[in-house]
Design an enzyme around this catalytic site. Structure first.
Site, mmCIF file in Angstrom:
data_model
loop_
_atom_site.group_PDB
_atom_site.id
_atom_site.type_symbol
_atom_site.label_atom_id
_atom_site.label_comp_id
_atom_site.label_asym_id
_atom_site.label_seq_id
_atom_site.Cartn_x
_atom_site.Cartn_y
_atom_site.Cartn_z
ATOM 1 N N HIS A 192 0.420 7.831 14.539
ATOM 2 C CA HIS A 192 0.049 8.974 13.703
ATOM 3 C C HIS A 192 -1.267 9.551 14.206
ATOM 4 C CE1 HIS A 192 2.527 8.108 9.859
ATOM 5 N NE2 HIS A 192 3.169 7.710 10.928
ATOM 6 N N TYR B 30 -2.786 11.605 1.290
ATOM 7 C CA TYR B 30 -3.682 11.078 0.248
ATOM 8 C C TYR B 30 -3.914 12.222 -0.734
ATOM 9 C CZ TYR B 30 -5.058 7.127 3.290
ATOM 10 O OH TYR B 30 -5.071 5.994 4.068
ATOM 11 N N PRO C 19 -8.035 -0.748 -0.628
ATOM 12 C CA PRO C 19 -7.098 -0.366 0.431
ATOM 13 C C PRO C 19 -7.163 1.096 0.883
ATOM 14 C CG PRO C 19 -5.945 -0.616 -1.661
ATOM 15 C CD PRO C 19 -7.361 -1.048 -1.893
ATOM 16 N N LYS D 104 -8.506 -0.623 5.888
ATOM 17 C CA LYS D 104 -9.355 -1.380 6.826
ATOM 18 C C LYS D 104 -9.139 -2.905 6.804
ATOM 19 C CE LYS D 104 -11.436 1.829 8.915
ATOM 20 N NZ LYS D 104 -10.364 2.216 9.818
ATOM 21 N N TYR E 212 -11.682 6.310 10.347
ATOM 22 C CA TYR E 212 -10.292 5.968 10.059
ATOM 23 C C TYR E 212 -9.611 5.358 11.284
ATOM 24 C CZ TYR E 212 -6.028 6.176 7.289
ATOM 25 O OH TYR E 212 -4.915 5.830 6.555
HETATM 26 C C1 PHB Z 1 0.194 1.453 3.525
HETATM 27 O O1 PHB Z 1 1.036 2.066 4.199
HETATM 28 O O2 PHB Z 1 0.454 0.388 2.949
HETATM 29 C C2 PHB Z 1 -1.169 2.005 3.388
HETATM 30 C C3 PHB Z 1 -1.516 3.164 4.056
HETATM 31 C C4 PHB Z 1 -2.794 3.681 3.929
HETATM 32 C C5 PHB Z 1 -3.703 3.055 3.107
HETATM 33 C C6 PHB Z 1 -3.373 1.892 2.448
HETATM 34 C C7 PHB Z 1 -2.100 1.356 2.582
HETATM 35 O O3 PHB Z 1 -4.942 3.590 2.970
#
Ligand code: PHB
Ligand code: APR
Length: 394
Positions: free
Chosen positions: A75, A204, A296, A300, A388
Site C-alpha cells: 500500500h 481512517y 493500534p 506500530k 507510518y
Molecule cells: C489492521 O488491519 O488490523 C490494522 C490496520 C491499521 C491499523 C491497525 C490495525 O492502524
C-alpha cells in the site's frame, strides 16, 4: 527434572520470540523457545496486519519472506476521512517510494513457526508454570512443565518475549523499573468478514459517532474496526448493528461503503500506551509487547517487536563473536528511542481520530483543525507518512 542447556532462552512464541529465534539461528546461536499456548492458538490469534518496509526487509533477509513477498499487499498510501471529505496521504510520493505491506500477523507467525521447525532447534508449545530465575547471575534459567515433566533450561541470556501479560516483566524488581502508562477512554470493536475489500487502501475515519477503520487481510477478506466504550458488551453488537454503524461512520464521503459479508471473527481490544524502562534487568532482556504497548491506531505494535529483536540479535551476535558486551549494554536505550517515537506517533494518531468522552468543545474544534492541517500541508503529511512507513533505523 529434565535439564537443558542453551545460549538464549526465549519466553514466548509471538512475533518477537519467533523472529528473534530465527535471527539467532541464522547467526548459529542456539535458543530454546518456551510458549504457554498451543501452536494453533498462537497462529489463530487475530492481531494486527500492517508491516513497515523495514519489517518486510527483515523478514526477507531472515529467509521467511517468500509468502510475504507473494501474498502481502503493498500500500502506497492511506485515506483520512472527516467532515464528509476524504484525503489521500501519498506515502510513496512523500517518502521517496516507501510503502507499507498488509500481511496478517497470523501469516507472519505461521511462516516463522515453519522456519523454527525447519531449523531443528527446540520449541515447546503448551508449556505450563513458566518462570525465570537467576537473571542477575551469569547463568539464568527458565523452568516450566511440559507433558507431565518439569524442565530447567540453563541459558547465557533470557529474552522476555512473552507479551504484555507475560511473566518476564513482573519478575523484574519494581525498584529497577519505571512504568509510563496512559489508558484511553475508548476501545476498538474489530471484525473480519468474508467480503472483497471495496477500496484499495486503508480508510481512517473520524465521525461524530466515533472512529472507524477500513482495512483488509486478502482480496477476499475485509478487516474493520469501530470505536466503542472500553467496557462494551460484544453481545450488544449483532452483525446488523455492526454493519449499520460501519456504513454510517465510513460512508460520510460520497456514499462509499465497505462490502458486507459473513462476519467470522469479532473482538474488543482496549487501548493503552505503556512503556517499561529499562528493557533489561541483568541477563533478562524484554522485547516487544513485554516491554511496551501502543494503541493500534498507528499500526506500530508488531513493527516495534521486530525492531527490538533486530537490535537484540545484533547485540547477541556481537557478544558471541567478540565477547564485547557494549551493544548488549546499549540495547535498552537504543530500542527505547524508537519505542518512544512510535509512542508519540500512536498517541497522536489516536487522539486525532477518536471522539473522547473527556473532550471539550474546544478540543473537538482543535481536532478537526488538526485533520484539516494534516491533509492540506505537505510538511504535516510528510511527517505522518514518514512515521507510518517507519522511521529509518538508527
Ligand atoms: C489492521 O488491519 O488490523 C490494522 C490496520 C491499521 C491499523 C491497525 C490495525 O492502524
Ligand atoms: N510463558 C510462555 N509464553 C507466554 C507466557 C508465559 N508465561 N505468557 C505469555 N506467553 C506467550 C503468549 O501466549 C504469546 O504467544 O508470549 C507470546 C507473546 O506474543 P505477543 O503477545 O504477540 O507479543 P509480541 O511477540 O511482543 O508481539 C508484538 O505487537 O501489534 C502487536 O499485538 C501485536 O502481538 C503483537 C505484538
Amino acid at each position: 527434572m529434565k535439564h537443558l542447556r542453551t545460549q538464549v532462552g526465549i519466553v514466548g512464541a509471538g512475533p518477537a520470540g519467533l523472529l528473534l529465534a530465527q535471527l539467532l539461528h541464522l547467526e548459529g546461536i542456539d535458543s530454546v523457545v518456551v510458549e504457554n499456548r498451543s501452536r494453533q492458538y498462537v497462529i489463530d490469534r487475530v492481531r494486527a496486519g500492517v508491516l513497515e518496509q523495514g519489517t518486510v526487509d527483515l523478514m526477507v533477509e531472515s529467509g521467511v519472506g517468500h509468502r510475504l513477498q507473494k501474498e502481502g499487499m503493498r500500500h502506497e498510501g492511506i485515506f483520512l476521512e472527516f467532515n464528509g471529505t476524504r484525503h489521500r496521504i501519498d506515502f510513496a510520493e512523500l517518502t521517496e517510494g516507501r510503502a507499507i505491506t498488509v500481511y496478517g500477523q497470523n501469516e507472519v507467525v505461521t511462516d516463522l513457526i515453519e522456519a523454527r521447525f525447519a531449523s531443528g532447534r527446540p520449541i515447546f508449545f503448551e508449556a505450563e508454570e513458566t518462570s525465570v530465575h537467576g537473571t542477575d547471575t551469569h547463568s539464568p534459567t527458565i523452568q516450566f512443565r511440559h507433558s507431565d515433566e518439569t524442565y530447567e533450561v540453563r541459558c547465557d541470556f533470557i529474552a522476555g518475549c512473552d507479551g504484555f501479560h507475560g511473566i518476564c516483566r513482573p519478575s523484574i524488581p519494581s525498584n529497577e523499573m519505571s512504568i509510563y502508562e496512559r489508558v484511553y477512554p475508548f476501545a476498538w470493536l474489530g471484525i473480519l468478514a468474508h467480503a472483497a475489500p471495496s477500496c484499495d487502501e486503508l480508510v481512517y475515519s473520524l465521525h461524530e459517532r466515533g472512529f472507524a477503520l477500513f482495512s483488509m487481510r486478502s482480496p477476499a477478506v475485509t478487516r474493520l474496526y469501530l470505536q466503542c466504550a472500553p467496557d462494551e458488551d460484544i453481545s450488544h453488537w449483532p452483525d446488523d448493528r455492526i454493519w449499520n454503524e460501519l456504513d454510517i461512520r465510513l460512508g460520510s464521503f460520497d456514499g462509499w461503503r465497505p462490502n458486507h459479508g459473513e462476519i467470522f471473527q469479532k473482538g474488543i481490544t482496549g487501548m493503552r500506551s505503556f512503556v517499561a524502562e529499562p528493557m533489561r534487568s541483568g541477563r533478562l532482556f524484554l522485547a516487544g509487547d513485554a516491554g511496551h504497548i501502543v494503541p493500534p491506531t498507528g499500526a506500530k505494535g508488531l513493527n516495534l517487536a521486530a525492531s527490538d529483536v533486530r537490535n537484540l540479535a545484533i547485540a547477541l551476535e556481537a557478544f558471541y563473536r567478540t565477547g564485547n558486551q557494549d551493544l548488549l549494554g546499549g540495547y535498552s536505550a537504543r530500542s527505547l528511542r524508537r519505542v518512544w517515537k512510535a509512542q508519540r506517533f500512536s498517541w497522536w494518531m489516536t487522539s486525532m481520530l477518536h471522539i473522547s468522552p473527556e473532550a471539550s468543545a474546544f478540543d473537538q474544534r482543535r481536532q478537526i483543525a488538526e485533520l484539516d492541517y494534516v491533509t492540506s500541508s505537505r510538511a504535516a503529511m510528510t511527517s505522518l507518512a514518514e512515521n507510518y512507513v517507519g522511521l529509518p533505523v538508527d
